[in-house]
Motif scaffolding. Structure first.
Motif, PDB file in Angstrom:
ATOM      1  N   GLU A  68       0.863  -1.186   0.000  1.00 26.79           N
ATOM      2  CA  GLU A  68       0.000   0.000   0.000  1.00 26.79           C
ATOM      3  C   GLU A  68       0.902   1.238   0.000  1.00 26.79           C
ATOM      4  O   GLU A  68       1.944   1.245   0.651  1.00 26.79           O
ATOM      5  CB  GLU A  68      -0.897   0.013   1.240  1.00 26.79           C
ATOM      6  CG  GLU A  68      -1.909  -1.131   1.248  1.00 26.79           C
ATOM      7  CD  GLU A  68      -2.885  -1.069   2.421  1.00 26.79           C
ATOM      8  OE1 GLU A  68      -3.982  -1.610   2.281  1.00 26.79           O
ATOM      9  OE2 GLU A  68      -2.536  -0.513   3.476  1.00 26.79           O
ATOM     10  N   GLU A  95      -7.079   2.582  -2.554  1.00 25.75           N
ATOM     11  CA  GLU A  95      -7.366   2.102  -1.187  1.00 25.75           C
ATOM     12  C   GLU A  95      -8.121   3.157  -0.384  1.00 25.75           C
ATOM     13  O   GLU A  95      -8.652   4.109  -0.939  1.00 25.75           O
ATOM     14  CB  GLU A  95      -6.041   1.692  -0.510  1.00 25.75           C
ATOM     15  CG  GLU A  95      -5.874   0.187  -0.313  1.00 25.75           C
ATOM     16  CD  GLU A  95      -6.820  -0.403   0.722  1.00 25.75           C
ATOM     17  OE1 GLU A  95      -7.408   0.352   1.513  1.00 25.75           O
ATOM     18  OE2 GLU A  95      -6.963  -1.647   0.751  1.00 25.75           O
ATOM     19  N   GLN A 145      -4.334   6.941  -1.312  1.00 28.83           N
ATOM     20  CA  GLN A 145      -3.746   5.600  -1.165  1.00 28.83           C
ATOM     21  C   GLN A 145      -4.153   4.636  -2.288  1.00 28.83           C
ATOM     22  O   GLN A 145      -5.306   4.630  -2.727  1.00 28.83           O
ATOM     23  CB  GLN A 145      -4.185   5.018   0.180  1.00 28.83           C
ATOM     24  CG  GLN A 145      -3.357   3.836   0.653  1.00 28.83           C
ATOM     25  CD  GLN A 145      -3.826   3.348   2.017  1.00 28.83           C
ATOM     26  OE1 GLN A 145      -5.023   3.365   2.320  1.00 28.83           O
ATOM     27  NE2 GLN A 145      -2.892   2.912   2.859  1.00 28.83           N
ATOM     28  N   GLU A 163      -3.139   0.347  -3.736  1.00 30.20           N
ATOM     29  CA  GLU A 163      -2.549  -0.935  -3.316  1.00 30.20           C
ATOM     30  C   GLU A 163      -2.314  -1.805  -4.540  1.00 30.20           C
ATOM     31  O   GLU A 163      -3.119  -1.823  -5.471  1.00 30.20           O
ATOM     32  CB  GLU A 163      -3.489  -1.670  -2.351  1.00 30.20           C
ATOM     33  CG  GLU A 163      -2.984  -3.073  -2.019  1.00 30.20           C
ATOM     34  CD  GLU A 163      -3.792  -3.784  -0.937  1.00 30.20           C
ATOM     35  OE1 GLU A 163      -4.495  -3.109  -0.164  1.00 30.20           O
ATOM     36  OE2 GLU A 163      -3.698  -5.020  -0.882  1.00 30.20           O
ATOM     37  N   VAL A 182      -6.002   5.978   8.613  1.00 27.15           N
ATOM     38  CA  VAL A 182      -5.530   4.649   8.215  1.00 27.15           C
ATOM     39  C   VAL A 182      -4.142   4.755   7.583  1.00 27.15           C
ATOM     40  O   VAL A 182      -3.873   5.685   6.830  1.00 27.15           O
ATOM     41  CB  VAL A 182      -6.553   4.045   7.219  1.00 27.15           C
ATOM     42  CG1 VAL A 182      -6.009   2.791   6.561  1.00 27.15           C
ATOM     43  CG2 VAL A 182      -7.871   3.752   7.940  1.00 27.15           C
ATOM     44  N   GLY A 183      -3.292   3.788   7.901  1.00 28.64           N
ATOM     45  CA  GLY A 183      -1.920   3.830   7.389  1.00 28.64           C
ATOM     46  C   GLY A 183      -1.695   2.918   6.204  1.00 28.64           C
ATOM     47  O   GLY A 183      -2.636   2.343   5.643  1.00 28.64           O
ATOM     48  N   ASN A 184      -0.418   2.789   5.824  1.00 29.09           N
ATOM     49  CA  ASN A 184      -0.006   1.866   4.766  1.00 29.09           C
ATOM     50  C   ASN A 184       0.421   0.543   5.382  1.00 29.09           C
ATOM     51  O   ASN A 184       1.370   0.499   6.165  1.00 29.09           O
ATOM     52  CB  ASN A 184       1.190   2.426   3.995  1.00 29.09           C
ATOM     53  CG  ASN A 184       0.839   3.602   3.111  1.00 29.09           C
ATOM     54  OD1 ASN A 184      -0.237   3.622   2.494  1.00 29.09           O
ATOM     55  ND2 ASN A 184       1.736   4.577   3.033  1.00 29.09           N
ATOM     56  N   GLY A 185      -0.258  -0.526   5.012  1.00 30.27           N
ATOM     57  CA  GLY A 185       0.143  -1.855   5.467  1.00 30.27           C
ATOM     58  C   GLY A 185       1.059  -2.522   4.451  1.00 30.27           C
ATOM     59  O   GLY A 185       1.191  -2.070   3.314  1.00 30.27           O
ATOM     60  N   HIS A 230       0.905  -6.231   4.406  1.00 32.48           N
ATOM     61  CA  HIS A 230       0.470  -7.559   4.874  1.00 32.48           C
ATOM     62  C   HIS A 230       1.234  -8.666   4.162  1.00 32.48           C
ATOM     63  O   HIS A 230       1.468  -8.587   2.959  1.00 32.48           O
ATOM     64  CB  HIS A 230      -1.022  -7.763   4.608  1.00 32.48           C
ATOM     65  CG  HIS A 230      -1.884  -6.671   5.165  1.00 32.48           C
ATOM     66  ND1 HIS A 230      -3.214  -6.551   4.879  1.00 32.48           N
ATOM     67  CD2 HIS A 230      -1.597  -5.642   6.000  1.00 32.48           C
ATOM     68  CE1 HIS A 230      -3.719  -5.497   5.502  1.00 32.48           C
ATOM     69  NE2 HIS A 230      -2.745  -4.923   6.187  1.00 32.48           N
ATOM     70  N   ARG A 237       0.205   3.616  13.007  1.00 31.96           N
ATOM     71  CA  ARG A 237      -0.702   2.805  12.166  1.00 31.96           C
ATOM     72  C   ARG A 237      -1.426   1.727  12.968  1.00 31.96           C
ATOM     73  O   ARG A 237      -2.603   1.435  12.685  1.00 31.96           O
ATOM     74  CB  ARG A 237       0.107   2.143  11.044  1.00 31.96           C
ATOM     75  CG  ARG A 237      -0.660   1.014  10.359  1.00 31.96           C
ATOM     76  CD  ARG A 237       0.157   0.274   9.305  1.00 31.96           C
ATOM     77  NE  ARG A 237      -0.572  -0.888   8.861  1.00 31.96           N
ATOM     78  CZ  ARG A 237      -0.254  -2.136   9.176  1.00 31.96           C
ATOM     79  NH1 ARG A 237       0.818  -2.424   9.907  1.00 31.96           N
ATOM     80  NH2 ARG A 237      -0.999  -3.141   8.752  1.00 31.96           N
ATOM     81  N   GLN A 285      -8.887  -0.393  12.258  1.00 29.06           N
ATOM     82  CA  GLN A 285      -8.382   0.204  11.009  1.00 29.06           C
ATOM     83  C   GLN A 285      -7.784  -0.859  10.100  1.00 29.06           C
ATOM     84  O   GLN A 285      -6.973  -0.575   9.226  1.00 29.06           O
ATOM     85  CB  GLN A 285      -7.347   1.291  11.316  1.00 29.06           C
ATOM     86  CG  GLN A 285      -7.951   2.418  12.142  1.00 29.06           C
ATOM     87  CD  GLN A 285      -7.121   3.674  12.133  1.00 29.06           C
ATOM     88  OE1 GLN A 285      -6.029   3.727  11.593  1.00 29.06           O
ATOM     89  NE2 GLN A 285      -7.631   4.726  12.748  1.00 29.06           N
ATOM     90  N   TRP A 286      -8.165  -2.124  10.345  1.00 28.78           N
ATOM     91  CA  TRP A 286      -7.737  -3.255   9.515  1.00 28.78           C
ATOM     92  C   TRP A 286      -6.222  -3.497   9.557  1.00 28.78           C
ATOM     93  O   TRP A 286      -5.655  -4.095   8.648  1.00 28.78           O
ATOM     94  CB  TRP A 286      -8.219  -3.110   8.060  1.00 28.78           C
ATOM     95  CG  TRP A 286      -9.700  -3.268   7.931  1.00 28.78           C
ATOM     96  CD1 TRP A 286     -10.624  -3.212   8.926  1.00 28.78           C
ATOM     97  CD2 TRP A 286     -10.440  -3.520   6.723  1.00 28.78           C
ATOM     98  NE1 TRP A 286     -11.882  -3.410   8.422  1.00 28.78           N
ATOM     99  CE2 TRP A 286     -11.798  -3.587   7.069  1.00 28.78           C
ATOM    100  CE3 TRP A 286     -10.075  -3.687   5.374  1.00 28.78           C
ATOM    101  CZ2 TRP A 286     -12.792  -3.825   6.128  1.00 28.78           C
ATOM    102  CZ3 TRP A 286     -11.063  -3.902   4.440  1.00 28.78           C
ATOM    103  CH2 TRP A 286     -12.413  -3.975   4.816  1.00 28.78           C
ATOM    104  N   ALA A 287      -5.577  -2.994  10.615  1.00 34.41           N
ATOM    105  CA  ALA A 287      -4.135  -3.234  10.742  1.00 34.41           C
ATOM    106  C   ALA A 287      -3.850  -4.486  11.587  1.00 34.41           C
ATOM    107  O   ALA A 287      -2.704  -4.900  11.706  1.00 34.41           O
ATOM    108  CB  ALA A 287      -3.457  -2.016  11.359  1.00 34.41           C
ATOM    109  N   LYS A 341      -1.321  -9.428   9.359  1.00 35.42           N
ATOM    110  CA  LYS A 341      -1.639  -8.020   9.086  1.00 35.42           C
ATOM    111  C   LYS A 341      -0.787  -6.983   9.814  1.00 35.42           C
ATOM    112  O   LYS A 341      -0.586  -5.895   9.276  1.00 35.42           O
ATOM    113  CB  LYS A 341      -3.130  -7.784   9.364  1.00 35.42           C
ATOM    114  CG  LYS A 341      -4.005  -8.574   8.396  1.00 35.42           C
ATOM    115  CD  LYS A 341      -5.472  -8.391   8.653  1.00 35.42           C
ATOM    116  CE  LYS A 341      -6.012  -7.162   7.980  1.00 35.42           C
ATOM    117  NZ  LYS A 341      -6.205  -7.321   6.541  1.00 35.42           N
TER     118      LYS A 341
HETATM  119  N1  GLU Z   1      -4.475  -0.005   5.271  1.00 39.82           N
HETATM  120  C1  GLU Z   1      -4.714  -1.111   6.149  1.00 39.82           C
HETATM  121  C2  GLU Z   1      -3.451  -1.371   6.978  1.00 39.82           C
HETATM  122  O1  GLU Z   1      -2.844  -0.484   7.406  1.00 39.82           O
HETATM  123  C3  GLU Z   1      -5.089  -2.365   5.423  1.00 39.82           C
HETATM  124  C4  GLU Z   1      -6.339  -2.328   4.591  1.00 39.82           C
HETATM  125  C5  GLU Z   1      -6.571  -3.694   3.933  1.00 39.82           C
HETATM  126  O2  GLU Z   1      -6.959  -4.649   4.615  1.00 39.82           O
HETATM  127  O3  GLU Z   1      -6.223  -3.828   2.771  1.00 39.82           O
HETATM  128  O4  GLU Z   1      -3.042  -2.440   7.211  1.00 39.82           O
END
Ligand code: GLU
Ligand code: MG
Length: 461
Positions: free
Chosen positions: A154, A208, A213, A215, A259-262, A264, A317, A322-324, A358
């Motif tokens: 991301e 994103e 953002q 991805e 929300v940050g940059n992941g 994963h 983050r 926030q899905w992190a 994640k």
């Molecule tokens: N931007 C989210 C993060 O910092 C992830 C969003 C996603 O699941 O793609 O991990």
């Protein structure tokens, strides 16, 4: 497949002939230089370059570079350990010819990741790529398990460069929005073309959630090649952006809020060609080994964050909802659990099933992150660790029933220092480098508020 053999002075059999042929071919295509790339302990990409005509010499004898970068910080100041951080000594950078590509986003240049060995031809104990090759080789030898991995990327696209280093989003459309896709139509099309020209198998590209953002996700490879690819894709994302007058940030937190940059990591273990995460008698088709592998990762996760989320900015983050993935739990397709069990679509599961971790960002050195995740998972396999109950929904509403990951870099370093298994996997030189660099980063931001921390790392990765 990445060769797991270490480089040797004079070159491995066939390397020099191959490099000679490659250098002729590249010169014929107008390539003047080869970027030799690695990632340091702080997660910063460091490079040297040679003229294309010197590629065969680099394959035979390597290229010199000081070991001091193993204890560099993101701001280029230097810390030290018992054995690293002094101005003494030299290393040889050996390009991996299997991964060498002409850079479509930087005409005139080719790129190759390097392994670093000593002048005496020994493994350099702080070389993260060598570490990952060793972990992968050991897993195959001792456990009969091979791995496939991919790193999601991301990034935020900004107008720029701005005079004060501020981030000004290059798009205004909504998350996943068609508007945003049109706004950066030319840039993203050129990015896809560059990836294709470099043999990078892109699976998806999308706008994103956060401001500016985007991805990109790519196909799975062996772990070393997956880490190499993550470095190459970032180089490409940045280079193509620059040709469009845009700037990019892979920082975990481009600004302190939101929300940050992941970054994963997807990971699957395989035995004799069969995916351990599919077709088993465990939950969601996991085999007993896959369940224990996930359990091993969860057990070590608080310490692992010192490697997977290594920057003071990483903790801007790592916030709930926030899905992190900031809770040490797992769930089936649950985007708030630290470990998401991905089963894939019916008909493809034996190929697609994997674990997604994640709490990983792109300040992480991908070689260290993958090597430590594999070591943690294999620790679970060795002890047949039981996988706890899954969660569904947002773990933030479960209160004390779920453990939150460390909320500061200082806390994750404490966890890391106590984790003998991870320290042993890394070896003392690399483990001490990780600790020293993290403590150095903590000291570097002492007294800064969150916005200043975000600004300090915004353009570093
Ligand atoms: N931007 C989210 C993060 O910092 C992830 C969003 C996603 O699941 O793609 O991990
Ligand atoms: Mg995403």
């Amino acid at each position: 497949m990445t060769t797991l053999a270490d480089p040797v002075p004079g070159g491995r059999p066939g390397d020099v002939e191959r490099a000679t042929a490659l250098s002729g071919e590249l010169s014929g295509r107008g390539v003047h230089g080869v970027v030799l790339a690695y990632v340091d302990t702080a997660g910063i990409g460091r490079v040297k370059a040679v003229p294309t005509a010197k590629l065969a010499s680099a394959a035979a004898w390597g290229v010199g570079m000081s070991p001091v970068f193993d204890t560099f910080l993101a701001d280029d100041s230097i810390v030290s350990t018992d054995v690293l951080g002094s101005p003494d000594g030299d290393l040889r950078l050996y390009p991996d010819l299997d991964q060498l590509v002409a850079l479509a986003g930087q005409p005139g240049w080719a790129w190759a990741p390097v392994d670093r060995i000593t002048q005496d031809g020994e493994r350099h104990p702080a070389c993260s790529r060598t570490f990952l090759r060793r972990i992968v080789a050991d897993a195959a030898e001792r456990h009969g398990i091979t791995f496939r991995a991919a790193v999601e990327i991301e990034w935020a696209v900004g107008r720029g460069p701005t005079a004060d280093g501020e981030f000004v989003p290059a798009v205004s459309g909504p998350a996943y929005g068609a508007v945003r896709q049109v706004e950066l139509s030319d840039y993203t099309a050129d990015l896809l073309a560059a990836c294709a020209a470099q043999g990078v198998d892109v699976e998806q590209l999308h706008p994103e959630y956060a401001a500016g953002q985007f991805e990109i996700s790519v196909g799975a490879l062996d772990p070393v090649a997956a880490a190499d690819r993550s470095v190459l894709v970032r180089q490409t994302v940045r280079a193509v952006a620059q040709r469009h007058g845009l700037v990019v940030s892979f920082a975990p937190a481009v600004s302190a809020q939101g929300v940050g940059n992941g970054g994963h990591i997807h990971l699957s273990g395989w035995r004799d060609g069969a995916n351990l995460h599919s077709g088993g008698a465990g939950r969601y088709g996991m085999t007993a080994e896959a369940e224990s592998f996930a359990a091993g990762i969860l057990t070590h996760l608080p310490a692992l964050t010192a490697v997977t989320a290594p920057s003071p900015a990483s903790h801007l983050r790592l916030k709930p909802s926030q899905w992190a993935g900031v809770f040490t739990t797992w769930g089936h397709e649950t985007r708030e659990a630290a470990v998401r069990v991905v089963t894939g679509t019916a008909g493809l599961r034996d190929q697609a099933a994997n674990l997604e971790v994640k709490p990983v960002d792109l300040a992480a050195n991908p070689y260290l992150a993958l090597g430590c995740l594999i070591a943690a998972g294999l620790d679970g396999v060795t002890s047949s660790a039981p996988l706890p109950e899954e969660i569904t929904g947002d773990p933030a509403r479960l209160g004390e029933a779920v453990r939150r990951l460390p909320t500061s870099l200082a806390e994750s370093v404490e966890e890391f220092r106590e984790d003998e298994r991870l320290r042993t996997a890394l070896g003392p030189v690399l483990a001490d480098a990780v600790t020293a660099v993290r403590l150095g980063e903590i000291a570097a931001v002492a007294g800064l508020d969150d916005e200043r921390i975000a600004a300090a790392y915004r353009w570093k990765y």
